[in-house]
Design an enzyme around this catalytic site. Structure first.
Site, PDB file in Angstrom:
ATOM      1  N   GLY A 118       0.808  -1.214   0.000  1.00 37.68           N
ATOM      2  CA  GLY A 118       0.000   0.000   0.000  1.00 37.68           C
ATOM      3  C   GLY A 118       0.839   1.261   0.000  1.00 37.68           C
ATOM      4  O   GLY A 118       2.032   1.237  -0.385  1.00 37.68           O
ATOM      5  N   ASP A 119       0.257   2.369   0.456  1.00 36.90           N
ATOM      6  CA  ASP A 119       0.966   3.652   0.379  1.00 36.90           C
ATOM      7  C   ASP A 119       2.267   3.646   1.179  1.00 36.90           C
ATOM      8  O   ASP A 119       3.292   4.150   0.706  1.00 36.90           O
ATOM      9  CB  ASP A 119       0.051   4.830   0.773  1.00 36.90           C
ATOM     10  CG  ASP A 119      -0.571   4.662   2.142  1.00 36.90           C
ATOM     11  OD1 ASP A 119      -0.520   3.535   2.694  1.00 36.90           O
ATOM     12  OD2 ASP A 119      -1.122   5.641   2.672  1.00 36.90           O
TER      13      ASP A 119
ATOM     14  N   GLY B 208     -11.381   1.106   7.144  1.00 38.51           N
ATOM     15  CA  GLY B 208     -11.278   2.367   6.409  1.00 38.51           C
ATOM     16  C   GLY B 208     -10.654   3.383   7.333  1.00 38.51           C
ATOM     17  O   GLY B 208     -11.336   4.089   8.059  1.00 38.51           O
ATOM     18  N   ARG B 209      -9.321   3.368   7.322  1.00 36.63           N
ATOM     19  CA  ARG B 209      -8.563   4.198   8.279  1.00 36.63           C
ATOM     20  C   ARG B 209      -8.775   5.689   8.026  1.00 36.63           C
ATOM     21  O   ARG B 209      -9.224   6.410   8.918  1.00 36.63           O
ATOM     22  CB  ARG B 209      -7.087   3.816   8.127  1.00 36.63           C
ATOM     23  CG  ARG B 209      -6.098   4.653   8.819  1.00 36.63           C
ATOM     24  CD  ARG B 209      -4.758   3.969   8.835  1.00 36.63           C
ATOM     25  NE  ARG B 209      -4.760   2.895   9.821  1.00 36.63           N
ATOM     26  CZ  ARG B 209      -4.542   3.077  11.124  1.00 36.63           C
ATOM     27  NH1 ARG B 209      -4.281   4.280  11.586  1.00 36.63           N
ATOM     28  NH2 ARG B 209      -4.561   2.084  11.958  1.00 36.63           N
TER      29      ARG B 209
ATOM     30  N   THR C 149      -4.448  -2.683  -1.257  1.00 32.18           N
ATOM     31  CA  THR C 149      -5.059  -2.307   0.009  1.00 32.18           C
ATOM     32  C   THR C 149      -6.568  -2.465  -0.113  1.00 32.18           C
ATOM     33  O   THR C 149      -7.139  -2.113  -1.144  1.00 32.18           O
ATOM     34  CB  THR C 149      -4.755  -0.857   0.459  1.00 32.18           C
ATOM     35  OG1 THR C 149      -5.772  -0.445   1.380  1.00 32.18           O
ATOM     36  CG2 THR C 149      -4.755   0.143  -0.668  1.00 32.18           C
ATOM     37  N   ILE C 150      -7.169  -3.001   0.920  1.00 29.81           N
ATOM     38  CA  ILE C 150      -8.633  -3.117   0.885  1.00 29.81           C
ATOM     39  C   ILE C 150      -9.272  -1.743   0.982  1.00 29.81           C
ATOM     40  O   ILE C 150     -10.418  -1.562   0.633  1.00 29.81           O
ATOM     41  CB  ILE C 150      -9.190  -4.036   2.004  1.00 29.81           C
ATOM     42  CG1 ILE C 150      -8.893  -3.480   3.402  1.00 29.81           C
ATOM     43  CG2 ILE C 150      -8.681  -5.456   1.855  1.00 29.81           C
ATOM     44  CD1 ILE C 150      -9.778  -4.085   4.471  1.00 29.81           C
ATOM     45  N   ASP C 151      -8.519  -0.753   1.491  1.00 28.46           N
ATOM     46  CA  ASP C 151      -9.104   0.576   1.718  1.00 28.46           C
ATOM     47  C   ASP C 151      -9.279   1.389   0.428  1.00 28.46           C
ATOM     48  O   ASP C 151      -9.939   2.420   0.436  1.00 28.46           O
ATOM     49  CB  ASP C 151      -8.218   1.378   2.688  1.00 28.46           C
ATOM     50  CG  ASP C 151      -8.269   0.839   4.104  1.00 28.46           C
ATOM     51  OD1 ASP C 151      -9.101  -0.048   4.362  1.00 28.46           O
ATOM     52  OD2 ASP C 151      -7.486   1.306   4.942  1.00 28.46           O
TER      53      ASP C 151
ATOM     54  N   GLU D  91     -14.136   2.760  10.433  1.00 27.30           N
ATOM     55  CA  GLU D  91     -13.358   2.824  11.687  1.00 27.30           C
ATOM     56  C   GLU D  91     -12.727   4.200  11.905  1.00 27.30           C
ATOM     57  O   GLU D  91     -12.505   4.614  13.047  1.00 27.30           O
ATOM     58  CB  GLU D  91     -12.271   1.747  11.691  1.00 27.30           C
ATOM     59  CG  GLU D  91     -11.261   1.927  10.554  1.00 27.30           C
ATOM     60  CD  GLU D  91     -10.172   0.869  10.481  1.00 27.30           C
ATOM     61  OE1 GLU D  91     -10.101  -0.005  11.356  1.00 27.30           O
ATOM     62  OE2 GLU D  91      -9.380   0.944   9.520  1.00 27.30           O
TER      63      GLU D  91
ATOM     64  N   HIS E  99     -11.190  -7.987  10.738  1.00 26.63           N
ATOM     65  CA  HIS E  99     -10.323  -8.628   9.747  1.00 26.63           C
ATOM     66  C   HIS E  99     -11.038  -9.653   8.877  1.00 26.63           C
ATOM     67  O   HIS E  99     -10.415 -10.194   7.954  1.00 26.63           O
ATOM     68  CB  HIS E  99      -9.108  -9.236  10.448  1.00 26.63           C
ATOM     69  CG  HIS E  99      -8.226  -8.183  11.031  1.00 26.63           C
ATOM     70  ND1 HIS E  99      -8.544  -7.527  12.191  1.00 26.63           N
ATOM     71  CD2 HIS E  99      -7.074  -7.626  10.567  1.00 26.63           C
ATOM     72  CE1 HIS E  99      -7.601  -6.624  12.440  1.00 26.63           C
ATOM     73  NE2 HIS E  99      -6.708  -6.665  11.478  1.00 26.63           N
TER      74      HIS E  99
END
Ligand code: F6P
Length: 390
Positions: free
Chosen positions: A143-144, A211-212, A166-168, A263, A314
């Site tokens: 991811g990033d 979803g940070r 990334t799932i996000d 989240e 998760h």
């Protein structure tokens, strides 16, 4: 280098084999690693890289266990990857070579005699070790955070190509990251299940999803599942407005409400619900708990409806990848190998308007992919009656 006896090959050369002939049969070495949180589709990328390399015939592929840890450990943990040990893995979640979202070559966690943790920069050592092992190139799937590391390693001279995961879905350089569709499907199925029990008990069901910093999973699941309220990081909510939306539903005699909350959602002027990470080298706070905090806050603001909270956690990251994610992951794997072959290092595979393209890593990490509060998807959600509590 750590080798696996059942996978090692002994090659005998005829004494008259010339140097020219030897160079012809010597293959280049490519290292693959998976970094950051796992994500359905990682194995499909690995398989696609291996299959492309085998079809090409000039490359040997290896996997570093748990991102770069495999290279930096003593003894090293680097495994050969081939058609035999990657066959059929595209349907499996997780990653066969492991991953980590702690530390990394620029911030390797080191425990001090008093038990506390500091970090050290082992990036030069990483490069030295890769050179000593004869690796021509590296493909980093991450991811990033992982791609920021890729860019720094590229600047130090490493031949590296990135694959976004990334799932996000929070990388702006690509229309979608693989894993996202699978997470949305899992979250939507959860909403579908909660709707029937909410209706039976006239309840408010709160579903907390991942979803940070970006609310893509929550927004998609809320629309697909037909939730009434969706709370995302990009649109801070007003608890009074959330309560008003609940009250309105009950007044319409449709006495049940489904809320999907990311989240990373937070109230206006408030903070995200997070705990300090206990794991050494974990780069950020651990999010989680907004579902329960929301329920409590609604009660404090006079909401008397019966409420239940489900935290999906998760479950969204595990299991079998959806077909879309397997296909996207396979395309990214094939593209990444092509970039290596072309020597187009410092780039990342990306999906843009149905095309699989290469974007410079620098560009890929420059912008975060937030939900646009003024965008059409949010507009569409509002049009079908979803409240964002704003
Ligand atoms: O980045 C993906 C993500 O799923 C975030 O939404 C979440 O905050 C984080 O990973 C949790 O990761 P872990 O529990 O593996 O530390």
């Amino acid at each position: 280098m750590e080798t696996f006896p059942f996978l090692t090959e002994t090659v005998y050369f005829h004494p008259q084999t010339t140097l020219f002939q030897l160079t012809l049969i010597m293959k280049k070495k490519l290292l693959v690693c998976t970094g950051g949180g796992d994500c359905p589709g990682l194995n499909a990328v690995i398989r696609a890289i291996v299959n492309s390399a085998e079809a090409d015939g000039n490359w040997e592929v290896y996997g570093s266990i748990e991102a770069y840890n495999g290279v930096l450990m003593d003894p090293m943990e680097i495994v050969p990857l081939n058609g035999q040990n990657t066959g059929g893995i595209h349907v499996r979640g997780g990653t066969i070579i492991g991953t980590t979202n702690r530390g990394g070559p620029f911030g390797w966690p080191v425990q001090q005699p008093d038990g506390s943790w500091t970090s050290e920069d082992r990036s030069d050592e990483l490069l030295r070790r890769l050179k000593a092992e004869g690796f021509e190139a590296v493909i980093s799937i991450g991811g990033d955070g992982s791609q920021a590391i890729s860019q720094k390693l590229f600047e130090k001279g490493l031949h590296i190509v990135g694959v976004p995961k990334t799932i996000d879905n929070d990388l702006s350089a690509t229309d979608y990251t693989f894993g996202f569709q699978t997470a949305v499907q899992i979250a939507t199925e959860a909403v579908d299940k909660l709707v029937t029990t909410a209706e039976s008990h006239s309840r408010v069901m709160i579903l907390e999803v991942m979803g940070r910093d970006a609310g893509w999973i929550a927004l998609h699941a809320a629309i697909a599942g037909g939730a009434e309220i969706c709370l995302i990081p990009e649109i801070p909510y007003d608890i009074e407005k959330v309560k008003a939306a609940i009250d309105a539903r009950y007044q319409q005699r449709r006495g049940f409400v489904n809320i999907v909350v990311a989240e990373g959602a937070k109230p206006k002027g408030g903070e995200v619900v997070a705990t300090e990470a206990q794991e050494a080298g974990y780069g950020h706070a651990r999010l989680g708990g907004i579902g329960f905090a929301l329920k409590e806050s609604l009660q404090q603001h006079g909401c008397t409806a019966s409420m239940r909270v489900t935290v999906l956690g998760h479950l969204q990251r595990g299991g079998i990848p959806e077909a879309f994610d397997r296909i996207l992951a396979t395309q990214f794997g094939v593209k990444a190998f092509e970039l290596v072959k072309e020597g187009k290092y410092g780039h990342m595979a990306a999906l843009r308007h149905k095309e699989i393209i290469a974007v410079p890593l620098e560009e890929a990490i420059a912008h975060y992919n937030y939900v646009d509060p003024e965008g059409y998807l949010v507009h569409c959600a509002r049009q079908v009656g979803i409240s964002f509590g704003d």
